[in-house]
Design a protein around this motif. Structure first.
Motif, PDB file in Angstrom:
ATOM      1  N   ASP A 128      -4.776   5.269   4.094  1.00 29.08           N
ATOM      2  CA  ASP A 128      -5.819   6.135   3.531  1.00 29.08           C
ATOM      3  C   ASP A 128      -5.737   7.541   4.119  1.00 29.08           C
ATOM      4  O   ASP A 128      -5.896   8.544   3.404  1.00 29.08           O
ATOM      5  CB  ASP A 128      -7.205   5.538   3.810  1.00 29.08           C
ATOM      6  CG  ASP A 128      -7.472   4.280   2.993  1.00 29.08           C
ATOM      7  OD1 ASP A 128      -6.738   4.028   2.026  1.00 29.08           O
ATOM      8  OD2 ASP A 128      -8.416   3.536   3.364  1.00 29.08           O
ATOM      9  N   THR A 129      -5.458   7.620   5.423  1.00 36.59           N
ATOM     10  CA  THR A 129      -5.326   8.919   6.053  1.00 36.59           C
ATOM     11  C   THR A 129      -4.070   9.637   5.565  1.00 36.59           C
ATOM     12  O   THR A 129      -4.098  10.849   5.301  1.00 36.59           O
ATOM     13  CB  THR A 129      -5.293   8.774   7.590  1.00 36.59           C
ATOM     14  OG1 THR A 129      -6.408   7.999   8.023  1.00 36.59           O
ATOM     15  CG2 THR A 129      -5.351  10.145   8.257  1.00 36.59           C
ATOM     16  N   ARG A 181       0.819  -1.202   0.000  1.00 45.56           N
ATOM     17  CA  ARG A 181       0.000   0.000   0.000  1.00 45.56           C
ATOM     18  C   ARG A 181       0.864   1.268   0.000  1.00 45.56           C
ATOM     19  O   ARG A 181       0.528   2.263  -0.639  1.00 45.56           O
ATOM     20  CB  ARG A 181      -0.948  -0.006   1.202  1.00 45.56           C
ATOM     21  CG  ARG A 181      -2.038  -1.086   1.080  1.00 45.56           C
ATOM     22  CD  ARG A 181      -3.413  -0.518   1.395  1.00 45.56           C
ATOM     23  NE  ARG A 181      -3.699   0.696   0.654  1.00 45.56           N
ATOM     24  CZ  ARG A 181      -4.663   1.559   0.983  1.00 45.56           C
ATOM     25  NH1 ARG A 181      -5.408   1.338   2.062  1.00 45.56           N
ATOM     26  NH2 ARG A 181      -4.888   2.641   0.266  1.00 45.56           N
ATOM     27  N   ASP A 191      -2.689   9.259   2.705  1.00 42.76           N
ATOM     28  CA  ASP A 191      -3.004   9.679   1.342  1.00 42.76           C
ATOM     29  C   ASP A 191      -3.713  11.040   1.338  1.00 42.76           C
ATOM     30  O   ASP A 191      -3.365  11.958   0.588  1.00 42.76           O
ATOM     31  CB  ASP A 191      -3.868   8.608   0.680  1.00 42.76           C
ATOM     32  CG  ASP A 191      -4.061   8.821  -0.816  1.00 42.76           C
ATOM     33  OD1 ASP A 191      -3.370   9.700  -1.395  1.00 42.76           O
ATOM     34  OD2 ASP A 191      -4.891   8.130  -1.409  1.00 42.76           O
ATOM     35  N   ARG A 192      -4.710  11.184   2.200  1.00 42.31           N
ATOM     36  CA  ARG A 192      -5.461  12.443   2.277  1.00 42.31           C
ATOM     37  C   ARG A 192      -4.563  13.591   2.737  1.00 42.31           C
ATOM     38  O   ARG A 192      -4.634  14.711   2.210  1.00 42.31           O
ATOM     39  CB  ARG A 192      -6.654  12.309   3.227  1.00 42.31           C
ATOM     40  CG  ARG A 192      -7.753  11.391   2.718  1.00 42.31           C
ATOM     41  CD  ARG A 192      -9.049  11.600   3.490  1.00 42.31           C
ATOM     42  NE  ARG A 192      -8.875  11.380   4.929  1.00 42.31           N
ATOM     43  CZ  ARG A 192      -9.013  10.208   5.527  1.00 42.31           C
ATOM     44  NH1 ARG A 192      -9.308   9.128   4.796  1.00 42.31           N
ATOM     45  NH2 ARG A 192      -8.870  10.070   6.823  1.00 42.31           N
ATOM     46  N   LEU A 228       1.120   4.153  -2.833  1.00 41.07           N
ATOM     47  CA  LEU A 228       0.985   5.558  -2.471  1.00 41.07           C
ATOM     48  C   LEU A 228       2.117   6.389  -3.080  1.00 41.07           C
ATOM     49  O   LEU A 228       1.903   7.513  -3.536  1.00 41.07           O
ATOM     50  CB  LEU A 228       0.991   5.692  -0.947  1.00 41.07           C
ATOM     51  CG  LEU A 228       0.409   6.969  -0.339  1.00 41.07           C
ATOM     52  CD1 LEU A 228      -1.070   7.079  -0.648  1.00 41.07           C
ATOM     53  CD2 LEU A 228       0.645   6.973   1.172  1.00 41.07           C
ATOM     54  N   ASP A 251      -4.911  -0.113   6.469  1.00 43.08           N
ATOM     55  CA  ASP A 251      -5.762   0.634   5.528  1.00 43.08           C
ATOM     56  C   ASP A 251      -6.121   2.011   6.080  1.00 43.08           C
ATOM     57  O   ASP A 251      -6.056   3.016   5.360  1.00 43.08           O
ATOM     58  CB  ASP A 251      -7.050  -0.147   5.251  1.00 43.08           C
ATOM     59  CG  ASP A 251      -6.834  -1.313   4.308  1.00 43.08           C
ATOM     60  OD1 ASP A 251      -5.895  -1.259   3.483  1.00 43.08           O
ATOM     61  OD2 ASP A 251      -7.596  -2.297   4.397  1.00 43.08           O
ATOM     62  N   LEU A 252      -6.494   2.062   7.351  1.00 44.23           N
ATOM     63  CA  LEU A 252      -6.847   3.336   7.969  1.00 44.23           C
ATOM     64  C   LEU A 252      -5.663   4.296   7.935  1.00 44.23           C
ATOM     65  O   LEU A 252      -5.806   5.480   7.589  1.00 44.23           O
ATOM     66  CB  LEU A 252      -7.305   3.111   9.409  1.00 44.23           C
ATOM     67  CG  LEU A 252      -7.607   4.377  10.233  1.00 44.23           C
ATOM     68  CD1 LEU A 252      -8.690   5.222   9.569  1.00 44.23           C
ATOM     69  CD2 LEU A 252      -8.010   3.993  11.657  1.00 44.23           C
TER      70      LEU A 252
END
Length: 426
Positions: free
Chosen positions: A417-418, A336, A420-421, A340, A413-414
């Motif tokens: 994903d964070t 992941r 990434d934001r 990214l 994942d959490l």
């Protein structure tokens, strides 16, 4: 009437220089697994702390601590089954000839004791460390530290050598060429110590080079370094405080990931999941030779409570298959993070293994210019989004990802994903 804040009270009784994480410090009141709960009830995902290696407030460890504390807690000058059984189990987890355990309370004490032991068995006094290291806060270790500011001058009996990183190597450099270049640095340090009459006693390293930002080290470098130091009359001390206890997933100890058996291993923080338990593992022959000349005793090191906690940590790693979890979740996390990096030019490199990763942020991928300010922003914005990590490296531009071993795929994942934001908002 005005009431001072907790931060102001802390400054008053602990001083303004006692370090704190984040621009806006956090006050935690509870921990569970990979979660920390702040005083306002908000939960934060812990993607940084290796001290609670099997999770915050692990129930099995809490129960073991309570049972033993309610029954007996003495020092090691009395016989105790719990203490001996733990020492037997710990030494059985290491490669030959590492068959004897000396207890301490902290990693600093363990590394201090390891240096004393190395100097005693070799008859030499020189020490070689990396050029960006931290191994503890005693005076002799402060005199070796290069990663943190200290009031002590760097020791005249020590040399600091650079550690190779394939990511930072000039384009076209082969791994073998890079290895040879940095082995030459080590040889020069050995020669320099010998020339001034302080031949090398030990090479003290973290075998994953965590403070050095988990560099992509050529596969044969550590083994060749150990061979070189031993040929000069010294020993290899492996500091496993950050790299041990199943952290890599592939192995229980970081030194095993490098294909080398140290002469001395030091253990600390995760050994007791936060309880003060640490130690030195080496050969019985050396321990007995050293003990004959220097009586070593540690009042609180290796108490029955400490041993019970240490045993419960090993039980959790084994029973919950946390080494396999570190391997499997670590591979998923790596995938992941690499994905990214394809979307964010700020990510120059992703490196590490198991549940230990470094994400290097750069302003320019070609020139590899450190993105120090951006790394600080990322760490603090993640904190605002409920994710805890830190940063490392000489330029503080590398995100340090090192969660408890109970970290699961959903947590990965959490986190990603964070992240990434957050990267999208920079």
């Amino acid at each position: 009437m005005y009431e001072p804040t907790l931060l102001q009270r802390r400054y008053r009784v602990m001083g303004n220089e006692a370090p704190l994480f984040y621009d806006q410090p956090l006050t935690f009141v509870k921990g569970e697994g990979v979660w920390l709960t702040a005083e306002d009830g908000r939960r934060y995902l812990d993607v940084y702390n290796n001290v609670p290696c099997v999770g915050h407030c692990h129930p099995g460890i809490v129960a073991a601590m309570q049972r033993q504390a309610a029954q007996l807690n003495i020092h090691t000058r009395y016989l105790n089954e719990q203490v001996v059984a733990y020492a037997e189990r710990m030494t059985a987890l290491h490669d030959d000839p590492l068959d004897c355990l000396m207890f301490t309370c902290t990693g600093s004490e363990a590394n201090e004791l390891a240096l004393r032991l190395a100097r005693f068995v070799t008859g030499n006094t020189g020490v070689i460390v990396s050029d960006y290291n931290y191994h503890g806060n005693t005076r002799s270790l402060a005199e070796l530290a290069t990663a943190m500011a200290t009031s002590e001058a760097f020791s005249a009996q020590a040399r600091a050598v650079p550690i190779p990183c394939l990511y930072r190597a000039p384009a076209g450099t082969l791994a073998q060429q890079l290895e040879d270049q940095y082995i030459a640095h080590l040889q020069a340090a050995i020669d320099s110590l010998k020339a001034q009459g302080t031949p090398v006693a030990a090479l003290l390293i973290d075998t994953l080079f965590a403070n050095e930002s988990l560099p992509r080290v050529p596969a044969g470098f550590v083994a060749r370094a150990a061979e070189l130091v031993r040929a000069a009359g010294g020993v290899l001390i492996a500091d496993e405080v950050q790299s041990g206890f199943a952290r890599t997933g592939e192995h229980l100890w970081g030194y095993q990931a490098q294909g080398v058996v140290p002469d001395i291993v030091t253990l600390g923080k995760p050994m007791g999941n936060g309880f003060p338990l640490a130690g030195v593992v080496t050969s019985r022959e050396w321990v007995e030779r050293f003990g004959h000349a220097s009586m070593y005793f540690n009042t609180f090191g290796g108490s029955p409570v400490a041993a019970a906690v240490g045993m419960a940590v090993l039980d959790a790693i084994e029973d919950e298959q946390l080494q396999a979890n570190a391997l499997n979740v670590g591979r998923y996390l790596q995938e992941r993070l690499l994905a990214l990096a394809e979307r964010h030019e700020l990510i120059g490199d992703v490196r590490g293994k198991g549940l230990f990763y470094a994400v290097e942020l750069v302003q320019d991928r070609q020139r590899q210019v450190a993105a120090s300010a951006e790394a600080r922003q990322v760490v603090n914005r993640l904190r605002d989004q409920g994710i805890l990590i830190s940063k490392i490296g000489p330029h503080d531009n590398i995100l340090k990802i090192r969660p408890p071993l109970v970290f699961a795929q959903a947590h990965a994942d959490l986190f990603v994903d964070t992240l990434d934001r957050v990267l999208t908002t920079l």
